[in-house]
Motif scaffolding. Structure first.
Motif: not given
Length: 331
Positions: A231-232, A234, A282, A284-286, A288, A290
Motif C-alpha cells: 500500500t506504500d 498508492i 485484506w 484494511s488494504q481494500q 487503502a 488495493i
C-alpha cells in the motif's frame, strides 16, 4: 509516450475487467497452477481441470497465467509449464465465469502483431473473459535465446504496447515502429476484441516510470517481498492517475493459508496466516485502495483443494467478484 491514454471507463462493459476491478472493492485471483510445489521448479498439473473448475465455482475473480518459455535453474520456477496462450484456450473451455489473464506475457520477446492476434482471438472465444497482462521480463538468460538485448526491453515494451493497441482498436491503421514492423494502411488485423478494446495491465514496473504506466495502462499489478508494503505506493499511483480516472492497482504474492483459522499473519516473502487475520488484513488494504490481489500457491504444503474450499466458503463472501452482465461464451 504512446497516444493511448484513455481511461478504464471505456472498459466498464468488458466482462473480465468489470468482474475483477471496481473502485473501493477488492477481489482475489490465483496464479496457475493451483497446487503447491515448494521443493521443485515444476508442478504436477494433476487434476488441474477439476481445480480450475473449483476456483470458477467458488467465485474467485481471475486466474492468471505466466509466460515462461524455458527452465532456467537460476530462477527455479517454470510456472504452469504449458504455453500460456494454449493453456488459456483450454481453460476457457472448462470454465464459465472466471476471468483468465496473463501475468505476464513478456512483451519484448513476443511479436506484438502475433500477440494482438492471439489475445483478440482469445477475448472473442472467451466471451470477453480475457485480461491482457504485459511485462518486460526479469529473466535475462532468456533474451539471448531470442536474439534480443536485455537492455532494450523497456523500449520494446512501449513499442509493443503501442502496436497491440493500434491494430486491435483501429481498422487499416498506419503505424511505424523502430524495432518492429510497418503498417501502411492496407491491412486490417482480425478479429477485433469482444468489447471496444482489450484491457491492458502492467505486470510489475516493466522498466517504466510510474507516470508512463499511469497514462498508458488500464491497471497495474505490482509485486514485492512483503505484502504489508504494497500500500506504500498508492499515494504516488493516485497522483499519476489523477487526470486519467480510476485505474486499478493490485499486487501478487506467494501465499499459504494456515490450517488454524486463528493463526496470525507471518509476513515476508510468503504471505501466510489463518483466514481471520487475512480477512482483516485484506479489508484494511481494500480501504487503502488495493483493487486486486493475485495469490500464488507454490510454497504451500497443504492440499490446494482444501485451501480453495476454505477461501470459497469463508473469505470470498468478504471479497466477492463483481457481477457484470453475463454474456454467452462462443462455442
Amino acid at each position: 509516450m504512446t497516444g493511448h491514454s484513455s481511461t478504464p471507463a471505456q472498459l466498464t462493459g468488458h466482462r473480465a475487467f468489470s468482474r475483477t476491478f471496481s473502485q473501493g472493492r477488492l477481489t482475489l485471483g490465483f496464479v496457475a497452477p493451483l497446487e503447491g510445489y515448494p521443493h521443485g521448479p515444476a508442478p504436477t498439473l494433476a487434476n488441474h481441470a477439476a481445480m480450475v473448475r473449483l476456483v470458477d465455482d467458488v467465485g474467485i475473480s481471475a486466474l492468471w497465467l505466466r509466460d515462461v518459455p524455458f527452465y532456467d535453474p537460476q530462477s527455479g520456477d517454470v510456472a504452469q509449464i504449458l504455453d500460456h496462450m494454449v493453456y488459456a484456450g483450454w481453460l476457457a473451455a472448462v470454465t464459465r465465469n472466471i476471468a483468465i489473464g496473463t501475468a505476464r506475457i513478456v512483451a519484448p520477446l513476443r511479436d506484438p502483431l502475433i500477440v494482438a492476434k492471439q489475445t483478440a482471438s482469445a477475448d472473442q472465444l472467451f466471451g470477453g473473459r480475457f485480461l491482457l497482462g504485459l511485462a518486460s521480463g526479469d529473466r535475462s538468460a532468456e533474451y539471448p535465446a531470442f536474439g534480443i538485448g536485455f537492455h532494450t526491453r523497456a523500449e520494446r515494451y512501449r513499442e509493443a504496447l503501442d502496436i497491440i493497441r493500434t491494430v486491435t482498436e483501429q481498422p487499416f491503421p498506419l503505424h511505424e515502429s523502430r524495432r518492429y514492423g510497418r503498417l501502411d494502411g492496407s491491412l486490417d488485423l482480425v478479429p477485433k476484441p469482444a468489447a471496444s478494446r482489450l484491457p491492458t495491465i502492467a505486470i510489475g514496473r516493466a522498466g517504466q516510470e510510474l507516470p508512463w504506466l499511469g497514462a498508458n495502462m488500464d491497471a497495474w499489478i505490482w509485486h514485492g517481498s512483503d505484502a504489508r508494503r504494497m500500500t506504500d505506493i498508492i499515494p504516488q499511483w493516485r497522483d499519476v492517475t489523477a487526470t486519467h480516472g480510476f485505474k486499478p492497482y493490485g499486487y501478487g504474492t506467494w501465499f499459504d493459508l494456515d490450517r488454524d483459522p486463528d493463526a496470525p499473519i507471518q509476513h515476508g516473502r510468503v504471505l501466510r496466516g489463518g483466514r481471520h487475520a487475512l480477512i482483516e488484513f485484506w479489508q484494511s488494504q481494500q480501504l487503502a485502495g488495493i483493487s486486486h490481489i493475485v495469490l500464488n500457491l507454490k510454497p504451500t504444503l497443504r492440499p490446494a483443494e482444501d485451501i480453495l474450499d476454505e477461501i470459497g466458503s469463508h473469505v470470498i463472501p468478504h471479497f466477492p467478484s463483481h457481477r457484470p452482465e453475463e454474456v454467452e461464451v462462443v462455442q
